[in-house]
Each structure stands twice: as structure tokens, then as C-alpha cells.
Design an enzyme around this catalytic site. Sequence first.
Site, PDB file in Angstrom:
ATOM      1  N   ASN A  14       0.795  -1.405   0.007  1.00 41.89           N
ATOM      2  CA  ASN A  14      -0.017  -0.022   0.042  1.00 41.89           C
ATOM      3  C   ASN A  14       1.018   1.126  -0.140  1.00 41.89           C
ATOM      4  OD1 ASN A  14      -3.058  -0.386   0.132  1.00 41.89           O
ATOM      5  ND2 ASN A  14      -2.287  -1.804   1.652  1.00 41.89           N
ATOM      6  N   MET A  90       1.074  -2.139  11.960  1.00 41.49           N
ATOM      7  CA  MET A  90       0.206  -3.163  12.894  1.00 41.49           C
ATOM      8  C   MET A  90       0.755  -2.745  14.491  1.00 41.49           C
ATOM      9  SD  MET A  90      -1.144  -4.765  10.499  1.00 41.49           S
ATOM     10  CE  MET A  90      -1.950  -6.094  11.475  1.00 41.49           C
ATOM     11  N   LEU A  93      -1.886   2.676  18.452  1.00 37.04           N
ATOM     12  CA  LEU A  93      -1.523   3.939  18.977  1.00 37.04           C
ATOM     13  C   LEU A  93      -2.310   4.162  20.051  1.00 37.04           C
ATOM     14  CD1 LEU A  93      -0.691   5.284  15.429  1.00 37.04           C
ATOM     15  CD2 LEU A  93       0.961   4.534  17.201  1.00 37.04           C
ATOM     16  N   HIS A 109      -7.869  -0.462   6.436  1.00 33.08           N
ATOM     17  CA  HIS A 109      -8.290  -1.712   7.209  1.00 33.08           C
ATOM     18  C   HIS A 109      -8.916  -2.463   6.213  1.00 33.08           C
ATOM     19  CE1 HIS A 109      -9.408  -4.043  10.655  1.00 33.08           C
ATOM     20  NE2 HIS A 109     -10.621  -4.174  10.183  1.00 33.08           N
ATOM     21  N   GLU A 143     -10.356   5.331  19.244  1.00 33.77           N
ATOM     22  CA  GLU A 143     -10.972   3.933  19.199  1.00 33.77           C
ATOM     23  C   GLU A 143     -10.501   3.249  18.009  1.00 33.77           C
ATOM     24  OE1 GLU A 143     -13.212   1.686  21.390  1.00 33.77           O
ATOM     25  OE2 GLU A 143     -13.002   3.777  21.663  1.00 33.77           O
ATOM     26  N   LEU A 144     -10.197   1.910  18.375  1.00 33.54           N
ATOM     27  CA  LEU A 144      -9.357   1.021  17.095  1.00 33.54           C
ATOM     28  C   LEU A 144     -10.410   0.937  15.922  1.00 33.54           C
ATOM     29  CD1 LEU A 144      -6.809  -0.794  16.531  1.00 33.54           C
ATOM     30  CD2 LEU A 144      -8.217  -2.445  17.252  1.00 33.54           C
TER      31      LEU A 144
HETATM   32  C1  GAR Z   1      -3.025  -4.493   4.171  1.00 35.88           C
HETATM   33  O1  GAR Z   1      -4.011  -5.521   3.519  1.00 35.88           O
HETATM   34  C2  GAR Z   1      -3.421  -3.747   5.202  1.00 35.88           C
HETATM   35  O2  GAR Z   1      -4.993  -3.266   4.794  1.00 35.88           O
HETATM   36  C3  GAR Z   1      -3.696  -4.419   6.346  1.00 35.88           C
HETATM   37  O3  GAR Z   1      -2.172  -4.959   6.317  1.00 35.88           O
HETATM   38  C4  GAR Z   1      -2.010  -5.236   5.008  1.00 35.88           C
HETATM   39  C5  GAR Z   1      -0.829  -4.498   4.728  1.00 35.88           C
HETATM   40  O4  GAR Z   1      -0.144  -4.939   3.226  1.00 35.88           O
HETATM   41  N1  GAR Z   1      -3.915  -3.458   7.602  1.00 35.88           N
HETATM   42  C6  GAR Z   1      -4.303  -4.107   8.863  1.00 35.88           C
HETATM   43  O5  GAR Z   1      -4.514  -5.234   9.049  1.00 35.88           O
HETATM   44  C7  GAR Z   1      -4.203  -2.965   9.936  1.00 35.88           C
HETATM   45  N2  GAR Z   1      -4.636  -3.598  11.105  1.00 35.88           N
HETATM   46  P1  GAR Z   1       1.172  -3.881   2.760  1.00 35.88           P
HETATM   47  O6  GAR Z   1       2.170  -3.807   3.851  1.00 35.88           O
HETATM   48  O7  GAR Z   1       1.536  -4.836   1.557  1.00 35.88           O
HETATM   49  O8  GAR Z   1       0.523  -2.640   2.505  1.00 35.88           O
END
Ligand code: GAR
Length: 199
Positions: A14, A90, A93, A109, A143-144
Site C-alpha cells: 500500500n 500493525m 496507537l 483496514h 478508538e481502534l
Molecule cells: C493490508 O492488507 C492492510 O489493509 C492491512 O495489512 C496489509 C498490509 O499490506 N492492515 C491491517 O490489517 C491494519 N490492522 P502491505 O504492507 O502490503 O500494504
Amino acid sequence: TRRVAILISGGGSNMVALARSMTGDHPARPCLVLANDPKAGGLARAADMGIPVAAVDHRPFGKDRAGFEVALTVAIRPYAPDILCLAGFMRVLTAGFVGQWQGRMLNIHPSLLPKYRGLHTHARAIEAGDAEAGCTVHEVTPELDDGPILGQARVPILPGDTPQTLADRVLVQEHRLYPAVLRRFAAGDRSPVFLDDAG
Ligand code: GAR
């Protein structure tokens, strides 16, 4: 030009999509990619793109979240970002950190919020028998996985989908959605973007 810092924990796909989008008449440019894991694959990808990189390892801080966040703030400050994008970051905060960035921090998310906050979103959507899944970009509040929704992309859940096949299909949409939202947000437009995988 708005300055964007992108926070990652892993491969950073991303982050790459966001960074690539910030060219030409885009109102923002990447100023920093920061990881909480010095080995995060995305750091090398960002450096290859010529973006400044930093790492603040959370592990030495143990349960001291506030201490970790002070270190984050110290690492981020010299780059003077206007906007923080969490992109597969991940670490949870605290309200203290979030408050400093309220209204200027986005997260992606992998679910159609408000459904499935937290982890294992795709497994939970399949388990529930949902017909569709997707991803959400939202403003970060204490809030998460809450906060005003700035965009969503939907994908169908297909017969035989596993959490991995579904995650792969959703990730394609994440790479469309997050840049689309950031472009608007950086221009001061908080109206939400809705996409589906038809185009
Ligand atoms: C993505 O799918 C994002 O939506 C998810 O982690 C992945 C990261 O992929 N985020 C979460 O789960 C947040 N709690 P990337 O490092 O290839 O962008």
C-alpha cells in the site's frame, strides 16, 4: 504541497501504491516511510524510490507504548509531515499520539467497517457467510479501526475463497482506494470515495 509520512510494518504494497500516486499535479509528496520493524521489506522498496526511511523498533519498549510513541514522534518530526498514512502499520496507537495527529492521520483496514475491526478480517467475513468483503480508509481516532470513513471498496466473496485468496483480491482494491482517498484528502476534500471491483 502537502507532505505525507507513511507508516508500515511489513511489505508495504500500500505504501508503494501511495508513493507512486504522488506525482504530477497530485497535491502531496511522500516525505518519509517509517517502520516499527527495521527488517520491514517496505523500507528497501521506499529507499529504492528515493524516499527517506526510518525505523523505530517497538520491541525494546516492551509494554511502554508511550515511550515508543515519543520515539516515533522524535523520528517523524524532522520530516515535518502534514499527513500521516498508516499502511499496514500493525501497532495500536494510544489516544495521546492519535490526539496529536487527529484530522491528519489516515488508516486502511481490510474490512468493510464497521464490520470486523481488529485482526483476521477475511477469515471472519468468510466464516460469517458474508456475500462481500472489502477495505476501508478512515480517519484515525483513539478508538481502534473507528473514525470517519473516507472511502470503501467492495469485492464479492466467491465460492471456495480462503482468507488468502480473498485477501489477495481485496489488496488489489486497497491499492486503488488508498491513493484515491489520499488525493482528495490532501486537497482538503473529505467526501468519501466508493469503489467496486467492476472498475
Ligand atoms: C493490508 O492488507 C492492510 O489493509 C492491512 O495489512 C496489509 C498490509 O499490506 N492492515 C491491517 O490489517 C491494519 N490492522 P502491505 O504492507 O502490503 O500494504
